[in-house]
Design an enzyme around this catalytic site. Structure first.
Site, PDB file in Angstrom:
ATOM      1  N   SER A 155       0.798  -1.173  -0.029  1.00 34.50           N
ATOM      2  CA  SER A 155      -0.012  -0.195  -0.031  1.00 34.50           C
ATOM      3  C   SER A 155       0.919   1.186  -0.115  1.00 34.50           C
ATOM      4  O   SER A 155       1.891   1.379   0.690  1.00 34.50           O
ATOM      5  CB  SER A 155      -0.934  -0.090   1.343  1.00 34.50           C
ATOM      6  OG  SER A 155      -1.433   1.291   1.474  1.00 34.50           O
ATOM      7  N   TYR A 186      -2.420  -0.215  10.053  1.00 36.26           N
ATOM      8  CA  TYR A 186      -2.655  -0.686   8.702  1.00 36.26           C
ATOM      9  C   TYR A 186      -1.195  -0.665   7.979  1.00 36.26           C
ATOM     10  O   TYR A 186      -0.782  -1.796   7.465  1.00 36.26           O
ATOM     11  CB  TYR A 186      -3.780   0.027   8.002  1.00 36.26           C
ATOM     12  CG  TYR A 186      -3.756  -0.445   6.532  1.00 36.26           C
ATOM     13  CD1 TYR A 186      -4.082  -1.396   6.121  1.00 36.26           C
ATOM     14  CD2 TYR A 186      -3.462   0.482   5.632  1.00 36.26           C
ATOM     15  CE1 TYR A 186      -4.223  -1.950   4.932  1.00 36.26           C
ATOM     16  CE2 TYR A 186      -3.418   0.252   4.346  1.00 36.26           C
ATOM     17  CZ  TYR A 186      -3.950  -1.050   3.813  1.00 36.26           C
ATOM     18  OH  TYR A 186      -3.968  -1.198   2.391  1.00 36.26           O
TER      19      TYR A 186
HETATM   20  N1  NAD Z   1      -8.255  -0.063  -2.799  1.00 37.40           N
HETATM   21  C1  NAD Z   1      -7.184   0.780  -2.531  1.00 37.40           C
HETATM   22  O1  NAD Z   1      -7.206   1.877  -2.733  1.00 37.40           O
HETATM   23  C2  NAD Z   1      -6.026   0.146  -1.783  1.00 37.40           C
HETATM   24  C3  NAD Z   1      -4.906   0.749  -1.687  1.00 37.40           C
HETATM   25  C4  NAD Z   1      -3.891   0.339  -1.163  1.00 37.40           C
HETATM   26  C5  NAD Z   1      -3.942  -0.969  -0.925  1.00 37.40           C
HETATM   27  N2  NAD Z   1      -4.847  -1.870  -1.084  1.00 37.40           N
HETATM   28  C6  NAD Z   1      -4.730  -3.268  -0.824  1.00 37.40           C
HETATM   29  O2  NAD Z   1      -5.200  -3.929  -1.776  1.00 37.40           O
HETATM   30  C7  NAD Z   1      -5.788  -5.284  -1.477  1.00 37.40           C
HETATM   31  C8  NAD Z   1      -7.310  -5.330  -2.189  1.00 37.40           C
HETATM   32  O3  NAD Z   1      -7.761  -4.161  -1.686  1.00 37.40           O
HETATM   33  P1  NAD Z   1      -9.565  -3.818  -1.841  1.00 37.40           P
HETATM   34  O4  NAD Z   1      -9.664  -2.411  -1.915  1.00 37.40           O
HETATM   35  O5  NAD Z   1      -9.910  -4.652  -3.240  1.00 37.40           O
HETATM   36  O6  NAD Z   1     -10.060  -4.221  -0.568  1.00 37.40           O
HETATM   37  P2  NAD Z   1     -11.227  -5.297  -0.315  1.00 37.40           P
HETATM   38  O7  NAD Z   1     -11.579  -5.045   1.115  1.00 37.40           O
HETATM   39  O8  NAD Z   1     -12.478  -4.789  -1.113  1.00 37.40           O
HETATM   40  O9  NAD Z   1     -11.044  -6.690  -0.739  1.00 37.40           O
HETATM   41  C9  NAD Z   1     -10.263  -7.556   0.173  1.00 37.40           C
HETATM   42  C10 NAD Z   1     -11.073  -8.700   0.121  1.00 37.40           C
HETATM   43  O10 NAD Z   1     -10.225  -9.694   1.068  1.00 37.40           O
HETATM   44  C11 NAD Z   1     -11.124 -10.333   1.657  1.00 37.40           C
HETATM   45  N3  NAD Z   1     -10.464 -10.783   2.995  1.00 37.40           N
HETATM   46  C12 NAD Z   1     -10.033 -10.063   3.822  1.00 37.40           C
HETATM   47  N4  NAD Z   1      -9.289 -10.977   4.870  1.00 37.40           N
HETATM   48  C13 NAD Z   1      -9.335 -12.023   4.371  1.00 37.40           C
HETATM   49  C14 NAD Z   1      -8.841 -13.314   4.926  1.00 37.40           C
HETATM   50  N5  NAD Z   1      -7.948 -13.540   5.792  1.00 37.40           N
HETATM   51  N6  NAD Z   1      -9.071 -14.425   4.160  1.00 37.40           N
HETATM   52  C15 NAD Z   1      -9.467 -14.607   2.716  1.00 37.40           C
HETATM   53  N7  NAD Z   1     -10.092 -13.261   2.226  1.00 37.40           N
HETATM   54  C16 NAD Z   1      -9.884 -12.230   3.273  1.00 37.40           C
HETATM   55  C17 NAD Z   1     -12.271  -9.655   2.266  1.00 37.40           C
HETATM   56  O11 NAD Z   1     -13.547 -10.332   2.392  1.00 37.40           O
HETATM   57  C18 NAD Z   1     -12.421  -8.853   1.072  1.00 37.40           C
HETATM   58  O12 NAD Z   1     -13.282  -9.178  -0.077  1.00 37.40           O
HETATM   59  C19 NAD Z   1      -5.758  -5.195   0.094  1.00 37.40           C
HETATM   60  O13 NAD Z   1      -4.472  -5.871   0.391  1.00 37.40           O
HETATM   61  C20 NAD Z   1      -5.642  -3.687   0.273  1.00 37.40           C
HETATM   62  O14 NAD Z   1      -4.890  -3.791   1.680  1.00 37.40           O
HETATM   63  C21 NAD Z   1      -6.054  -1.242  -1.740  1.00 37.40           C
END
Ligand code: NAD
Length: 321
Positions: free
Chosen positions: A127, A152
């Site tokens: 991130s 986080y």
């Molecule tokens: N969206 C952003 O802007 C952003 C920015 C920086 C980093 N990220 C990272 O990118 C990744 C995806 O983000 P996103 O926005 O799609 O988030 P999101 O919450 O929509 O998707 C994450 C998914 O992972 C699942 N999950 C959580 N813990 C779990 C576990 N232990 N086992 C199995 N499934 C699990 C959740 O149910 C969810 O559906 C994450 O790692 C997040 O930290 C996202």
């Protein structure tokens, strides 16, 4: 190619899975379907994927390393894309335990399974928050990331450090992705763009922290998916096996500008409550994307104006359905 993708019912995971199966790859998608935000949105995303024969969904929370190993062997998985995590910066002040369980322990389980199975390429979500209190104008991958502003960020930084150790020690190809504020259709309801759009649409007041002066490198989902798709499918060879990339648009926009564009699209005026900066907030994020451009010929193609219009078109259809 056969890919294990975690977090497939999540925002980025859903869009990436769609792209992969449309390009004839086979995706074994894992998700715990947790209730951090509205589960109906996760079900909606899964519903759009489930009819495709190239997609298999497994509900799993990655608590058991042996189960992941079995899965990798059963489906003859070649590459693993790990997006599952407990996201959210502000929520880490409310429920820190969830970050330890989902972002550290599960990360270890999947990384260990990749090691045991000698997976060809392990790609994981980090991130932009790892840059934390770094005051640089443009964040470059080689810059300092030792000052996380909340738990986080600390867990994401830990993932990178754990990956570095495993990649070096066991000679494994690992790639970390530092995503910058990703948005677009079916986006996350806990993030600013969705929150503001919903509240303005419902004529409710919006809280504008730091008086609208926060700035973010907002990145449209299609640009993210194209970048990650290239990373998965091109077998780029580098001397150092663990690489980290900023995945961003490379352009920082102020929150106040974002609100103006949402107002125009919805043809409504926002009722703003201006507030000072909150604990753990970062004032500005802006990414240097030269490395991604050079290695993968990446180009960001969607402006904030076009991206927001696409998001709002989807939002209006979704809430009326
Ligand atoms: N969206 C952003 O802007 C952003 C920015 C920086 C980093 N990220 C990272 O990118 C990744 C995806 O983000 P996103 O926005 O799609 O988030 P999101 O919450 O929509 O998707 C994450 C998914 O992972 C699942 N999950 C959580 N813990 C779990 C576990 N232990 N086992 C199995 N499934 C699990 C959740 O149910 C969810 O559906 C994450 O790692 C997040 O930290 C996202």
């Amino acid at each position: 190619m056969k890919i294990l993708l975690t977090g497939c019912a999540g925002f980025i995971g859903y869009h990436l899975t769609s792209k992969l199966i449309n390009e004839n790859h086979k995706v074994i998608g894992l998700d715990s379907m947790n209730k951090y935000y509205d589960i109906n949105l996760k079900k909606y995303r899964l519903g759009n994927l489930k009819n495709n024969k190239s997609f298999i969904f497994i509900k799993d929370a990655l608590k058991d390393k042996n189960k992941i190993v079995k899965l990798i062997k059963k489906y003859k998985i070649e590459k693993v894309v790990h997006l599952a995590a407990q996201p959210g910066v502000r929520y880490s002040l409310v429920n820190p335990r969830s970050y330890i369980d989902n972002n550290l322990l599960c990360f270890f389980n999947i990384m260990e399974a990749c090691k045991i199975c000698r997976i060809k390429h392990f790609i994981y979500a980090s991130s932009s928050s790892v840059y934390g209190l770094n005051k640089s104008q443009k964040f470059n991958e080689n810059e300092k990331t030792e000052e996380p502003a909340q738990l986080y960020a600390a867990t994401k930084k830990s993932n990178e450090v754990m990956a570095e150790a495993y990649s070096n020690l066991f000679k494994l190809k690992f790639t970390g992705l530092r995503f910058f504020s990703v948005y677009g259709p079916a986006g996350r309801p806990d993030m600013a763009i969705y929150l503001f759009t919903k509240k303005i649409f419902e004529n409710k007041k919006i809280k504008v922290f730091n008086y609208g002066n926060h700035a973010r490198d907002f990145t449209y989902i299609d640009d993210v998916v194209n970048a990650v798709y290239k990373i998965i499918t091109r077998n780029l060879k580098k001397k150092k096996l663990h690489q980290i990339y900023n995945i961003a648009s490379g352009k920082s926009e102020k929150l106040s500008k974002l609100i103006n564009i949402i107002e125009k699209n919805l043809e409504k005026k926002a009722k703003k409550i201006f507030l000072p900066i909150q604990k753990g907030d970062i004032i500005k994020t802006s990414a240097d994307i030269k490395k991604l451009r050079k290695d993968y010929k990446y180009k960001s193609t969607v402006s904030i104006e076009v991206g927001l219009t696409k998001f709002i078109d989807w939002f209006l259809k979704y809430i009326k359905s």
